[in-house]
Design a protein around this motif. Structure first.
Motif, short mmCIF file in Angstrom:
data_model
loop_
_atom_site.label_atom_id
_atom_site.label_comp_id
_atom_site.label_asym_id
_atom_site.label_seq_id
_atom_site.Cartn_x
_atom_site.Cartn_y
_atom_site.Cartn_z
N ASN A 65 0.81 -1.21 0.00
CA ASN A 65 0.00 0.00 0.00
C ASN A 65 0.85 1.26 0.00
OD1 ASN A 65 -2.89 -0.80 0.03
ND2 ASN A 65 -2.20 -2.01 1.76
N LEU A 66 1.93 1.27 0.76
CA LEU A 66 2.84 2.43 0.74
C LEU A 66 3.50 2.58 -0.62
CD1 LEU A 66 4.50 2.10 4.25
CD2 LEU A 66 2.97 3.94 3.49
N ASP A 67 3.90 1.45 -1.20
CA ASP A 67 4.51 1.50 -2.54
C ASP A 67 3.55 2.10 -3.56
OD1 ASP A 67 6.86 0.41 -1.62
OD2 ASP A 67 6.50 -1.58 -2.46
N ALA A 68 2.29 1.70 -3.50
CA ALA A 68 1.29 2.22 -4.44
C ALA A 68 1.11 3.72 -4.26
CB ALA A 68 -0.04 1.50 -4.26
N LEU A 69 1.17 4.19 -3.03
CA LEU A 69 0.97 5.61 -2.76
C LEU A 69 2.20 6.46 -3.05
CD1 LEU A 69 -1.00 5.40 0.61
CD2 LEU A 69 -1.92 6.07 -1.62
N SER A 70 3.37 5.84 -3.18
CA SER A 70 4.61 6.59 -3.41
C SER A 70 4.83 6.84 -4.91
CB SER A 70 5.79 5.89 -2.77
OG SER A 70 5.96 4.62 -3.32
N GLU A 71 5.98 7.40 -5.23
CA GLU A 71 6.27 7.82 -6.61
C GLU A 71 6.40 6.63 -7.58
OE1 GLU A 71 6.31 10.77 -9.21
OE2 GLU A 71 6.31 11.18 -7.07
N THR A 72 7.11 5.60 -7.15
CA THR A 72 7.26 4.41 -7.98
C THR A 72 7.07 3.17 -7.11
OG1 THR A 72 9.64 4.33 -7.64
CG2 THR A 72 8.87 5.45 -9.63
N ARG A 73 6.72 2.08 -7.74
CA ARG A 73 6.56 0.82 -7.01
C ARG A 73 7.00 -0.33 -7.89
NH1 ARG A 73 0.54 -1.06 -7.72
NH2 ARG A 73 0.03 0.06 -9.60
N LYS A 74 7.35 -1.43 -7.25
CA LYS A 74 7.74 -2.63 -7.98
C LYS A 74 6.53 -3.54 -8.12
CE LYS A 74 12.54 -2.90 -6.51
NZ LYS A 74 13.51 -3.67 -5.74
N THR A 88 9.45 -5.06 -11.72
CA THR A 88 9.59 -3.93 -12.62
C THR A 88 9.05 -2.67 -11.94
OG1 THR A 88 9.23 -5.43 -14.48
CG2 THR A 88 8.98 -3.08 -14.93
N LEU A 89 9.78 -1.57 -12.06
CA LEU A 89 9.32 -0.30 -11.50
C LEU A 89 8.24 0.31 -12.39
CD1 LEU A 89 12.52 1.55 -10.22
CD2 LEU A 89 10.69 0.57 -8.86
N VAL A 90 7.13 0.67 -11.77
CA VAL A 90 6.03 1.35 -12.47
C VAL A 90 5.65 2.57 -11.64
CG1 VAL A 90 5.18 -0.78 -13.54
CG2 VAL A 90 4.22 -0.03 -11.36
N PRO A 91 4.99 3.54 -12.26
CA PRO A 91 4.59 4.72 -11.50
C PRO A 91 3.58 4.38 -10.41
CG PRO A 91 4.43 5.12 -13.86
CD PRO A 91 4.68 3.65 -13.68
N GLY A 92 3.74 5.02 -9.25
CA GLY A 92 2.75 4.95 -8.19
C GLY A 92 1.87 6.19 -8.27
N TYR A 93 1.12 6.45 -7.22
CA TYR A 93 0.23 7.62 -7.22
C TYR A 93 0.97 8.92 -6.89
CZ TYR A 93 -3.23 3.88 -6.98
OH TYR A 93 -3.96 2.75 -7.21
N ASP A 97 5.84 10.46 0.45
CA ASP A 97 7.30 10.30 0.38
C ASP A 97 7.73 9.47 1.59
OD1 ASP A 97 7.73 11.88 -1.91
OD2 ASP A 97 7.76 13.71 -0.71
N LEU A 98 8.63 8.54 1.35
CA LEU A 98 9.25 7.75 2.41
C LEU A 98 10.66 8.28 2.60
CD1 LEU A 98 8.09 4.41 0.89
CD2 LEU A 98 7.43 5.15 3.16
N TYR A 99 11.09 8.40 3.85
CA TYR A 99 12.44 8.88 4.11
C TYR A 99 12.99 8.21 5.37
CZ TYR A 99 10.15 11.94 7.51
OH TYR A 99 9.42 12.42 8.56
N GLU A 100 14.31 8.17 5.47
CA GLU A 100 14.96 7.55 6.62
C GLU A 100 14.79 8.41 7.86
OE1 GLU A 100 19.08 6.79 5.80
OE2 GLU A 100 18.61 5.07 4.53
N ASP A 101 14.59 7.75 8.98
CA ASP A 101 14.54 8.43 10.28
C ASP A 101 15.93 9.01 10.55
OD1 ASP A 101 15.01 8.52 13.28
OD2 ASP A 101 12.87 8.05 13.23
#
Length: 129
Positions: A65-74, A88-93, A97-101
């Motif tokens: 679900n996070l992958d789908a909501l982010s910029e790209t997903r596998k 394969t990388l495809v566009p997400g929604y 944005d995901l980022y490191e703590d």
């Protein structure tokens, strides 16, 4: 104003709310919408915290679900030459944005992307806020 008129207006507002997500993708899942709203309500939590809040469990479900909501997903795509599924990388929604703590790089945190903020602001306007 009759109750029926109020109910119709409320129903139309709910329909417009759903249509905002359908503009992004007609097959967007309810779990993804709920997760997006959790991120909008309280940004910068860890993936695990969102998993608990959205009741999506640890591991695959929250990740998909996070992958789908982010910029790209596998996604697995069948390789025509071998017939095997290849990630394969495809566009997400592009809504989050995901980022490191900053304190512990083992954890990822989540926030709305610029596009996510625009979508959220559109939703707020629909609800008269």
């Amino acid at each position: 104003m009759t109750t029926k008129t109020i109910e119709n207006k409320t129903a139309r507002t709910f329909i417009a709310f759903i249509e905002e997500f359908r503009k992004l993708n007609k097959e967007m899942q309810a779990n993804q919408i709920a997760l997006f709203l959790h991120v909008a309500a309280q940004p910068d939590l860890t993936i695990r915290e969102y998993s608990t809040r959205a009741d999506l469990g640890d591991g695959g479900t929250i990740t998909r679900n996070l992958d789908a909501l982010s910029e790209t997903r596998k996604v697995p795509v069948k390789d025509p030459a071998t017939g095997k599924l290849v990630p394969t990388l495809v566009p997400g929604y592009g809504l989050i944005d995901l980022y490191e703590d900053a304190m512990d790089r083992r954890f990822k945190r989540v926030k709305l992307s610029a596009r996510g903020v625009r979508v959220y602001n559109s939703l707020v306007q629909l609800l008269g806020g």
